[in-house]
Design a protein around this motif. Sequence first.
Motif, PDB file in Angstrom:
ATOM      1  N   PRO A  94     -23.141   6.740  14.325  1.00 39.32           N
ATOM      2  CA  PRO A  94     -23.729   8.019  13.894  1.00 39.32           C
ATOM      3  C   PRO A  94     -22.861   8.709  12.861  1.00 39.32           C
ATOM      4  O   PRO A  94     -21.630   8.703  12.950  1.00 39.32           O
ATOM      5  CB  PRO A  94     -23.807   8.821  15.200  1.00 39.32           C
ATOM      6  CG  PRO A  94     -23.894   7.782  16.277  1.00 39.32           C
ATOM      7  CD  PRO A  94     -23.040   6.641  15.790  1.00 39.32           C
ATOM      8  N   VAL A 153     -28.598  13.238  20.209  1.00 39.05           N
ATOM      9  CA  VAL A 153     -29.892  12.736  19.754  1.00 39.05           C
ATOM     10  C   VAL A 153     -29.760  11.259  19.418  1.00 39.05           C
ATOM     11  O   VAL A 153     -28.756  10.826  18.843  1.00 39.05           O
ATOM     12  CB  VAL A 153     -30.370  13.537  18.522  1.00 39.05           C
ATOM     13  CG1 VAL A 153     -31.692  12.989  18.000  1.00 39.05           C
ATOM     14  CG2 VAL A 153     -30.505  15.000  18.874  1.00 39.05           C
ATOM     15  N   ASP A 154     -30.771  10.467  19.765  1.00 35.80           N
ATOM     16  CA  ASP A 154     -30.738   9.037  19.497  1.00 35.80           C
ATOM     17  C   ASP A 154     -30.817   8.756  17.998  1.00 35.80           C
ATOM     18  O   ASP A 154     -31.436   9.507  17.232  1.00 35.80           O
ATOM     19  CB  ASP A 154     -31.910   8.328  20.194  1.00 35.80           C
ATOM     20  CG  ASP A 154     -31.748   8.323  21.702  1.00 35.80           C
ATOM     21  OD1 ASP A 154     -30.591   8.298  22.168  1.00 35.80           O
ATOM     22  OD2 ASP A 154     -32.765   8.335  22.414  1.00 35.80           O
ATOM     23  N   VAL A 155     -30.185   7.657  17.611  1.00 30.24           N
ATOM     24  CA  VAL A 155     -30.261   7.203  16.222  1.00 30.24           C
ATOM     25  C   VAL A 155     -31.689   6.745  15.932  1.00 30.24           C
ATOM     26  O   VAL A 155     -32.267   5.949  16.681  1.00 30.24           O
ATOM     27  CB  VAL A 155     -29.264   6.058  15.980  1.00 30.24           C
ATOM     28  CG1 VAL A 155     -29.487   5.426  14.614  1.00 30.24           C
ATOM     29  CG2 VAL A 155     -27.835   6.567  16.111  1.00 30.24           C
ATOM     30  N   GLU A 156     -32.263   7.253  14.826  1.00 30.12           N
ATOM     31  CA  GLU A 156     -33.647   6.922  14.478  1.00 30.12           C
ATOM     32  C   GLU A 156     -33.742   5.846  13.402  1.00 30.12           C
ATOM     33  O   GLU A 156     -34.757   5.165  13.304  1.00 30.12           O
ATOM     34  CB  GLU A 156     -34.370   8.184  14.000  1.00 30.12           C
ATOM     35  CG  GLU A 156     -34.487   9.277  15.050  1.00 30.12           C
ATOM     36  CD  GLU A 156     -35.379   8.884  16.210  1.00 30.12           C
ATOM     37  OE1 GLU A 156     -36.207   7.972  16.034  1.00 30.12           O
ATOM     38  OE2 GLU A 156     -35.222   9.473  17.298  1.00 30.12           O
ATOM     39  N   GLY A 157     -32.735   5.700  12.595  1.00 31.87           N
ATOM     40  CA  GLY A 157     -32.810   4.725  11.526  1.00 31.87           C
ATOM     41  C   GLY A 157     -31.532   4.700  10.718  1.00 31.87           C
ATOM     42  O   GLY A 157     -30.553   5.381  11.050  1.00 31.87           O
ATOM     43  N   GLN A 160     -30.713   6.052   8.043  1.00 27.70           N
ATOM     44  CA  GLN A 160     -30.299   7.329   7.448  1.00 27.70           C
ATOM     45  C   GLN A 160     -29.402   8.127   8.385  1.00 27.70           C
ATOM     46  O   GLN A 160     -28.703   9.048   7.944  1.00 27.70           O
ATOM     47  CB  GLN A 160     -31.528   8.167   7.072  1.00 27.70           C
ATOM     48  CG  GLN A 160     -32.308   8.736   8.240  1.00 27.70           C
ATOM     49  CD  GLN A 160     -33.271   7.731   8.860  1.00 27.70           C
ATOM     50  OE1 GLN A 160     -33.342   6.578   8.409  1.00 27.70           O
ATOM     51  NE2 GLN A 160     -34.012   8.152   9.873  1.00 27.70           N
ATOM     52  N   ASP A 161     -29.405   7.794   9.678  1.00 26.30           N
ATOM     53  CA  ASP A 161     -28.587   8.519  10.662  1.00 26.30           C
ATOM     54  C   ASP A 161     -27.210   7.900  10.863  1.00 26.30           C
ATOM     55  O   ASP A 161     -26.407   8.431  11.636  1.00 26.30           O
ATOM     56  CB  ASP A 161     -29.296   8.556  12.017  1.00 26.30           C
ATOM     57  CG  ASP A 161     -30.519   9.460  12.007  1.00 26.30           C
ATOM     58  OD1 ASP A 161     -30.587  10.345  11.133  1.00 26.30           O
ATOM     59  OD2 ASP A 161     -31.398   9.290  12.869  1.00 26.30           O
ATOM     60  N   THR A 162     -26.938   6.786  10.214  1.00 20.85           N
ATOM     61  CA  THR A 162     -25.694   6.065  10.478  1.00 20.85           C
ATOM     62  C   THR A 162     -24.934   5.780   9.189  1.00 20.85           C
ATOM     63  O   THR A 162     -25.481   5.867   8.082  1.00 20.85           O
ATOM     64  CB  THR A 162     -25.974   4.730  11.185  1.00 20.85           C
ATOM     65  OG1 THR A 162     -26.741   3.876  10.318  1.00 20.85           O
ATOM     66  CG2 THR A 162     -26.733   4.941  12.482  1.00 20.85           C
ATOM     67  N   ALA A 191     -34.211  17.607  14.958  1.00 24.42           N
ATOM     68  CA  ALA A 191     -35.198  16.537  14.814  1.00 24.42           C
ATOM     69  C   ALA A 191     -34.531  15.174  14.720  1.00 24.42           C
ATOM     70  O   ALA A 191     -35.095  14.167  15.163  1.00 24.42           O
ATOM     71  CB  ALA A 191     -36.059  16.793  13.581  1.00 24.42           C
ATOM     72  N   SER A 192     -33.347  15.132  14.155  1.00 21.64           N
ATOM     73  CA  SER A 192     -32.612  13.869  14.018  1.00 21.64           C
ATOM     74  C   SER A 192     -31.156  14.184  13.740  1.00 21.64           C
ATOM     75  O   SER A 192     -30.781  15.349  13.503  1.00 21.64           O
ATOM     76  CB  SER A 192     -33.195  13.027  12.878  1.00 21.64           C
ATOM     77  OG  SER A 192     -32.989  13.670  11.637  1.00 21.64           O
ATOM     78  N   THR A 231     -29.555  13.232  11.089  1.00 25.02           N
ATOM     79  CA  THR A 231     -29.496  13.626   9.686  1.00 25.02           C
ATOM     80  C   THR A 231     -29.868  15.096   9.508  1.00 25.02           C
ATOM     81  O   THR A 231     -29.221  15.834   8.754  1.00 25.02           O
ATOM     82  CB  THR A 231     -30.432  12.747   8.851  1.00 25.02           C
ATOM     83  OG1 THR A 231     -30.031  11.381   8.986  1.00 25.02           O
ATOM     84  CG2 THR A 231     -30.389  13.139   7.383  1.00 25.02           C
TER      85      THR A 231
END
Length: 436
Positions: A40, A229-233, A235-237, A407-408, A410
């Motif tokens: 993250p 919050v969980d990693v969504e894709g 763009q979050d890492t 929301a994410s 990011t």
Amino acid sequence: MSFPWARHYQPKHPIMRWIDGKLPLPRFVYNATGGGYPVPRNLNYFWNFGVLNGAALLIQIVTGIVLAMHYAANTEFAFDSVVHIMRDVNSGWFIRYAHMNGASLFFISVYIHMLRGLYFGSYKAPREMAWLIGVVILLLLMATAFMGYVLPWGQMSFWGAQVITGLFGAIPIVGQPLQTWLLGGYTPDNATLNRFFALHYLLPFVIAGVAILHVWAIHIPGSNNPTGVDVEGPQDTVPFHPYYTAKDGFSLGVGMTIFAALIFFWPNALGHPDNYTPANPMQTPAHIVPEWYFWPFYAILRSFTADFILPAKLWGVLAMFSSIFLLFFLPWLDISPVRSGHYRPLFKKFFWFGLVPSILALGYCGGAPVEPFNLIVSQVATAYYFAHFLIILPLVARFEKPLPLPASITAAVLEAHRERRAGGASGFRIAADNAD
């Protein structure tokens, strides 16, 4: 690995391709620590204590091996062999002080690492196994540190072994045989020193193996983060290397600087002066205390003073061990769907104004003399410690109204960036107005 967007290792040099084809160790290292492991993008410096734990373990193993070459596990020579290491072995004083203070470094790092996990909910699904393995590491570390404290065979070493192993004697039926088995006799002696030395040498390698399992268990679901919050894709890492290797390197440099200052300027600050006197079974120290990292548990042990159904000593032993084993059940005691304490107003208050002060109070009382005030404080702190996990945490999880989650990852990072820019701009405007 559960990240489909992670970069996979592709060796370019013919020799690396040959090695990777026969033994995929380079691929394993890259996927575990390099660009093949996305993390993250919002991790803060509390996530850097993992690398400090690894560095402390490495220091303990290397210095321990060197010390074992000169140590004599015999009650007649153990204390003198430590003096020989300090005075006659080349750089022996440095190696011994590094090993002695390295234990404190390890515990400081582990305790902060666990407090971070408690606050940010790193014990919640899907990371329960990583948390459980971490508690196992804590137990192994405590056993290793206790046996290592006995090896110098000073006054506090001998009487610490006598008192701590005597706790097992309070257990009905099996207590006395268990205590005799641990000591190799009826009192700390040569057999005790030999078996403690053997186990103290062995257990760090066991800890290293379990630590690998701990890292493995983290890599499967991925690292937690301050938002929970969980990693969504993708763009979050960001890739672990070079972003977090640089961050870990900075934290490691700060930690090693403090560690070096402790070794060179205050090497005995965390030790007990009585342990610089040879063990004397005929003379009991006025104030028997373990090392500082055991003080909270020692305070819990001493907080039971009255018999109630069971003897007070047995209640103390049960409470002391329960205070650690309680952590194994934490993933199922806290049923809140929100991980991070940032978004749990009630949890945050009980954590910072209840749990943390109670642990600090227990730490103080564990190293202080047994006096009425200290006893009352330790009893209140012990009661709160167990109430926090067994009563407060389940009730808070059931009735608390969490704050809205981002929301994410990011979105949380960009919002924090906008707030910082807005704060900087407002500060600039205030400064300009004052100048006018």
